[in-house]
Design a protein around this motif. Structure first.
Motif, PDB file in Angstrom:
ATOM      1  N   THR A   1       0.858  -1.184   0.000  1.00  0.00           N
ATOM      2  CA  THR A   1       0.000   0.000   0.000  1.00  0.00           C
ATOM      3  C   THR A   1       0.891   1.229   0.000  1.00  0.00           C
ATOM      4  O   THR A   1       2.003   1.217   0.520  1.00  0.00           O
ATOM      5  CB  THR A   1      -0.921   0.012   1.230  1.00  0.00           C
ATOM      6  N   ARG A   2       0.389   2.301  -0.599  1.00  0.00           N
ATOM      7  CA  ARG A   2       1.158   3.538  -0.709  1.00  0.00           C
ATOM      8  C   ARG A   2       0.316   4.727  -0.239  1.00  0.00           C
ATOM      9  O   ARG A   2      -0.884   4.798  -0.536  1.00  0.00           O
ATOM     10  CB  ARG A   2       1.604   3.776  -2.153  1.00  0.00           C
ATOM     11  N   ALA A   3       0.951   5.626   0.468  1.00  0.00           N
ATOM     12  CA  ALA A   3       0.276   6.861   0.866  1.00  0.00           C
ATOM     13  C   ALA A   3       0.335   7.858  -0.284  1.00  0.00           C
ATOM     14  O   ALA A   3       1.390   8.044  -0.896  1.00  0.00           O
ATOM     15  CB  ALA A   3       0.949   7.452   2.095  1.00  0.00           C
ATOM     16  N   THR A   4      -0.801   8.465  -0.615  1.00  0.00           N
ATOM     17  CA  THR A   4      -0.863   9.453  -1.690  1.00  0.00           C
ATOM     18  C   THR A   4      -1.445  10.757  -1.169  1.00  0.00           C
ATOM     19  O   THR A   4      -2.106  10.793  -0.121  1.00  0.00           O
ATOM     20  CB  THR A   4      -1.722   8.950  -2.858  1.00  0.00           C
ATOM     21  N   ALA A   5      -1.221  11.846  -1.917  1.00  0.00           N
ATOM     22  CA  ALA A   5      -1.723  13.152  -1.494  1.00  0.00           C
ATOM     23  C   ALA A   5      -3.238  13.231  -1.589  1.00  0.00           C
ATOM     24  O   ALA A   5      -3.900  13.866  -0.756  1.00  0.00           O
ATOM     25  CB  ALA A   5      -1.085  14.248  -2.345  1.00  0.00           C
ATOM     26  N   ALA A   6      -3.799  12.581  -2.606  1.00  0.00           N
ATOM     27  CA  ALA A   6      -5.251  12.615  -2.784  1.00  0.00           C
ATOM     28  C   ALA A   6      -5.914  11.618  -1.833  1.00  0.00           C
ATOM     29  O   ALA A   6      -5.289  10.645  -1.401  1.00  0.00           O
ATOM     30  CB  ALA A   6      -5.593  12.267  -4.227  1.00  0.00           C
ATOM     31  N   PRO A   7      -7.188  11.856  -1.500  1.00  0.00           N
ATOM     32  CA  PRO A   7      -7.912  10.877  -0.661  1.00  0.00           C
ATOM     33  C   PRO A   7      -8.170   9.599  -1.464  1.00  0.00           C
ATOM     34  O   PRO A   7      -9.063   9.549  -2.315  1.00  0.00           O
ATOM     35  CB  PRO A   7      -9.203  11.606  -0.302  1.00  0.00           C
ATOM     36  N   SER A   8      -7.367   8.603  -1.225  1.00  0.00           N
ATOM     37  CA  SER A   8      -7.485   7.373  -2.017  1.00  0.00           C
ATOM     38  C   SER A   8      -6.908   6.211  -1.231  1.00  0.00           C
ATOM     39  O   SER A   8      -6.175   6.379  -0.256  1.00  0.00           O
ATOM     40  CB  SER A   8      -6.753   7.507  -3.349  1.00  0.00           C
ATOM     41  N   PHE A   9      -7.274   5.007  -1.694  1.00  0.00           N
ATOM     42  CA  PHE A   9      -6.614   3.795  -1.216  1.00  0.00           C
ATOM     43  C   PHE A   9      -5.777   3.306  -2.383  1.00  0.00           C
ATOM     44  O   PHE A   9      -6.309   2.912  -3.429  1.00  0.00           O
ATOM     45  CB  PHE A   9      -7.651   2.751  -0.801  1.00  0.00           C
ATOM     46  N   ALA A  10      -4.456   3.350  -2.231  1.00  0.00           N
ATOM     47  CA  ALA A  10      -3.544   3.047  -3.336  1.00  0.00           C
ATOM     48  C   ALA A  10      -2.679   1.847  -2.964  1.00  0.00           C
ATOM     49  O   ALA A  10      -2.180   1.757  -1.842  1.00  0.00           O
ATOM     50  CB  ALA A  10      -2.669   4.251  -3.650  1.00  0.00           C
ATOM     51  N   TYR A  11      -2.545   0.947  -3.917  1.00  0.00           N
ATOM     52  CA  TYR A  11      -1.722  -0.232  -3.666  1.00  0.00           C
ATOM     53  C   TYR A  11      -1.128  -0.742  -4.985  1.00  0.00           C
ATOM     54  O   TYR A  11      -1.553  -0.348  -6.070  1.00  0.00           O
ATOM     55  CB  TYR A  11      -2.522  -1.345  -2.978  1.00  0.00           C
ATOM     56  N   THR A  12      -0.132  -1.605  -4.855  1.00  0.00           N
ATOM     57  CA  THR A  12       0.491  -2.211  -6.028  1.00  0.00           C
ATOM     58  C   THR A  12       0.229  -3.709  -6.048  1.00  0.00           C
ATOM     59  O   THR A  12       0.055  -4.335  -5.003  1.00  0.00           O
ATOM     60  CB  THR A  12       2.012  -1.980  -6.042  1.00  0.00           C
ATOM     61  N   ARG A  13       0.175  -4.235  -7.252  1.00  0.00           N
ATOM     62  CA  ARG A  13       0.046  -5.674  -7.475  1.00  0.00           C
ATOM     63  C   ARG A  13       1.264  -6.157  -8.258  1.00  0.00           C
ATOM     64  O   ARG A  13       1.728  -5.470  -9.161  1.00  0.00           O
ATOM     65  CB  ARG A  13      -1.219  -5.999  -8.282  1.00  0.00           C
TER      66      ARG A  13
ATOM     67  N   LYS B   1       1.682  -3.451 -11.134  1.00  0.00           N
ATOM     68  CA  LYS B   1       0.497  -2.673 -11.501  1.00  0.00           C
ATOM     69  C   LYS B   1       0.075  -1.839 -10.293  1.00  0.00           C
ATOM     70  O   LYS B   1       0.020  -2.347  -9.162  1.00  0.00           O
ATOM     71  CB  LYS B   1      -0.648  -3.600 -11.898  1.00  0.00           C
ATOM     72  N   SER B   2      -0.202  -0.583 -10.533  1.00  0.00           N
ATOM     73  CA  SER B   2      -0.719   0.288  -9.466  1.00  0.00           C
ATOM     74  C   SER B   2      -2.229   0.402  -9.559  1.00  0.00           C
ATOM     75  O   SER B   2      -2.793   0.510 -10.660  1.00  0.00           O
ATOM     76  CB  SER B   2      -0.107   1.686  -9.574  1.00  0.00           C
ATOM     77  N   VAL B   3      -2.881   0.328  -8.419  1.00  0.00           N
ATOM     78  CA  VAL B   3      -4.337   0.494  -8.338  1.00  0.00           C
ATOM     79  C   VAL B   3      -4.619   1.616  -7.362  1.00  0.00           C
ATOM     80  O   VAL B   3      -4.137   1.586  -6.225  1.00  0.00           O
ATOM     81  CB  VAL B   3      -5.022  -0.803  -7.867  1.00  0.00           C
ATOM     82  N   VAL B   4      -5.376   2.591  -7.809  1.00  0.00           N
ATOM     83  CA  VAL B   4      -5.712   3.736  -6.966  1.00  0.00           C
ATOM     84  C   VAL B   4      -7.225   3.873  -6.906  1.00  0.00           C
ATOM     85  O   VAL B   4      -7.878   4.079  -7.933  1.00  0.00           O
ATOM     86  CB  VAL B   4      -5.085   5.043  -7.510  1.00  0.00           C
ATOM     87  N   VAL B   5      -7.786   3.727  -5.708  1.00  0.00           N
ATOM     88  CA  VAL B   5      -9.230   3.810  -5.489  1.00  0.00           C
ATOM     89  C   VAL B   5      -9.560   5.176  -4.901  1.00  0.00           C
ATOM     90  O   VAL B   5      -9.099   5.514  -3.803  1.00  0.00           O
ATOM     91  CB  VAL B   5      -9.713   2.685  -4.552  1.00  0.00           C
ATOM     92  N   ASN B   6     -10.337   5.947  -5.610  1.00  0.00           N
ATOM     93  CA  ASN B   6     -10.711   7.279  -5.155  1.00  0.00           C
ATOM     94  C   ASN B   6     -11.656   7.171  -3.963  1.00  0.00           C
ATOM     95  O   ASN B   6     -12.720   6.550  -4.051  1.00  0.00           O
ATOM     96  CB  ASN B   6     -11.373   8.045  -6.318  1.00  0.00           C
ATOM     97  N   LEU B   7     -11.307   7.808  -2.859  1.00  0.00           N
ATOM     98  CA  LEU B   7     -12.140   7.777  -1.662  1.00  0.00           C
ATOM     99  C   LEU B   7     -12.887   9.082  -1.427  1.00  0.00           C
ATOM    100  O   LEU B   7     -13.581   9.238  -0.405  1.00  0.00           O
ATOM    101  CB  LEU B   7     -11.273   7.450  -0.440  1.00  0.00           C
ATOM    102  N   ALA B   8     -12.756  10.037  -2.357  1.00  0.00           N
ATOM    103  CA  ALA B   8     -13.413  11.322  -2.198  1.00  0.00           C
ATOM    104  C   ALA B   8     -14.911  11.201  -2.460  1.00  0.00           C
ATOM    105  O   ALA B   8     -15.352  10.373  -3.238  1.00  0.00           O
ATOM    106  CB  ALA B   8     -12.818  12.330  -3.138  1.00  0.00           C
TER     107      ALA B   8
END
Length: 492
Positions: free
Chosen positions: A142-154, A485-492
């Motif tokens: 999992t990665r911390a991002t500036a935008a409100p999201s849940f971000a992770y790599t596969r 692969k990066s997956v970024v789920v928008n939580l906004a």
């Protein structure tokens, strides 16, 4: 099928041979055009068997089977631990048939049976077990991002891998590609060297027995055109190649046309530096083993010995004496250290280097052809060879070593790094600070201190310059068969 010709039968130790056909989509098939080629016993020159020679139609069939198995089959969709269990099963089957594998490898390549029994096949088993074990920890992050999201790599498999392996270590160098490629979830089309395909045929049997789905592992035997067709095929996603620098450069250039991922492990010209403070007895023993192991058919061979001047003559004399007494002969005979070259062309190349050196006035200690059949040559030691000599600059790929003097540590490093290769190097010294300092300065993918060829599936190897790029073994070897692969789920 069982060998009925040559020394194996004459000695009462007949070796079962696997079927000499292609293995595509889970089936044993002849080549589409029916072509076959002989496989020779390098110790006698006698034909052992014939194997299928794949053509463009066969290559396309194999890639299509691998593509279908990857796109539609269960292999890439299994959990990593499920694939790991299959690889554990492969290792168990290899262990149960280790004697058969070792004898087949000795027969096919000319390696002494003592080495295939204690080095080659145990290394193959260890490699499959190592990558099976890595599967328990294969994960993204999992990665911390500036935008409100849940971000992770596969970490996902690349797709269809073309594994092209050489003649000198057929079983080991197949395992270093097959185990990580399969563990990662890829499917494979494997093309072994045309001279030494027998262990690959046995691999096909074992992988099927271990429960790999049809099409996950496909085997095509044959010559250069089959390899070229495989590299060019648009259905292949990655090339993993081990071989000569010249062929590796062509493979990389051809693969670039279709933007395939590529790793190439190529030639070497390993420098073994002996400092005057070394344990000379151990250093000389190491130097002999480093250049005669596998009849010098070893890309990480210690084919150049650099010796500090105060002990230079002592080392030259010791190497020359050792070359005269290294046991050369039938790989199935007890006590043999050096077997034959793998084939007539490889022998001819080594002989041409030695003939050219002798004709130019160089001193050649050893290097004689024994009387009798087979592709044998005695180890050769060449002292006082100039840095610009072809014997120093080009890969001989036989039991031949040059010996050069040096005065300072800086000169030793300059000479060691003075070729276009950068695969392996070593140094023999009692000075711990020097060991770390020189190891850092050497241009090589792996450096050994007070030893040579200390290899393990956990330790990566690979080269720079004309020795290629990419790494095999270790976690780095697994990474070569994965994409992120990066997956970024928008939580906004």
């Amino acid at each position: 099928m069982t060998v009925t010709q040559g020394r194996a039968a004459e000695s009462g130790r007949a070796v079962p041979l696997p079927p000499g056909r292609l293995h595509i989509g889970g089936q044993w098939l002849p080549a589409a055009d029916g072509r076959t080629a002989p496989i020779l016993d390098p110790a006698t020159g006698v034909e052992l068997t014939r194997v299928a020679v794949a053509g463009p139609v066969d290559v396309d069939r194999a890639v299509t089977a691998a593509r279908k198995a990857f796109d539609d089959g269960p292999w890439a969709r299994m959990t990593p631990r499920e694939r790991g269990r299959k690889l554990w099963r492969v290792a168990d089957l290899l262990r149960a048939r280790a004697t058969e594998f070792a004898r087949l490898e000795s027969l096919d390549v000319g390696k002494p049976l003592a080495f295939t029994t204690t080095v080659d096949i145990p290394t193959v088993i260890d490699t499959f077990e190592y990558y099976a074990g890595l599967m328990a920890g294969l994960e993204g992050a999992t990665r911390a991002t500036a935008a409100p999201s849940f971000a992770y790599t596969r970490r996902e498999p690349i797709g269809v891998v073309a594994a092209i392996t050489p003649f000198n270590f057929p079983a080991i160098l197949s395992a270093t590609k097959l185990a990580p490629a399969l563990a990662a979830g890829n499917t494979v089309v494997h093309k072994p060297a045309p001279e030494t395909p027998l262990s690959a045929l046995l691999f096909a049997e074992l992988l099927a027995e271990a429960g790999l789905p049809d099409g996950v592992y496909n085997l095509i035997t044959g010559d250069g055109p089959a390899g070229a067709a495989l590299v060019a095929h648009p259905g292949v996603d990655k090339i993993a190649f081990t071989g000569s620098s010249a062929v590796g450069a062509r493979v990389a250039a051809q693969a670039a046309a279709t933007l395939k991922q590529v790793t190439v492990e190529l030639g070497g010209k390993g420098a073994n530096i002996i400092f005057a403070d070394a344990d000379l007895s151990a250093a000389i023993e190491t130097a002999v083993g480093a250049f005669v192991f596998n009849t010098g058919q070893f890309c990480m061979s210690g084919s150049r010995v650099l010796v500090q001047r105060p002990v230079y003559q002592e080392v030259v004399e010791a190497l020359g004496a050792a070359a005269a007494h290294v046991p050369v002969g039938d790989p199935f005979a007890e006590g043999v250290v050096v077997g034959p070259m793998a084939g007539p062309l490889h022998l001819a190349k080594v002989v041409s280097f030695l003939d050219e050196a002798a004709s130019s006035g160089a001193q050649v200690i050893g290097g004689q052809r024994p009387d009798g059949p087979g592709f044998f040559i005695r180890p050769a030691v060449l002292p006082h060879v100039a840095q610009d000599s072809p014997l120093v600059q080009e890969e001989v790929f036989g039991p031949v070593v040059t010996v050069q003097p040096f005065d300072s540590e800086e000169e030793a490093i300059r000479l060691a790094n003075g070729t276009r290769y950068g695969l392996s190097a070593g140094l023999q010294t009692r000075d711990v600070s020097r060991a770390h300092r020189v190891a850092a300065a050497l241009n090589a993918g792996i450096v050994w201190v007070n030893g040579w060829a200390l290899l393990d599936p956990a330790m990566p190897f690979g080269g720079t310059g004309a020795s290629g790029y990419g790494r095999e073994n270790g976690p780095e070897g697994l990474n070569a068969y994965l994409r992120t692969k990066s997956v970024v789920v928008n939580l906004a």
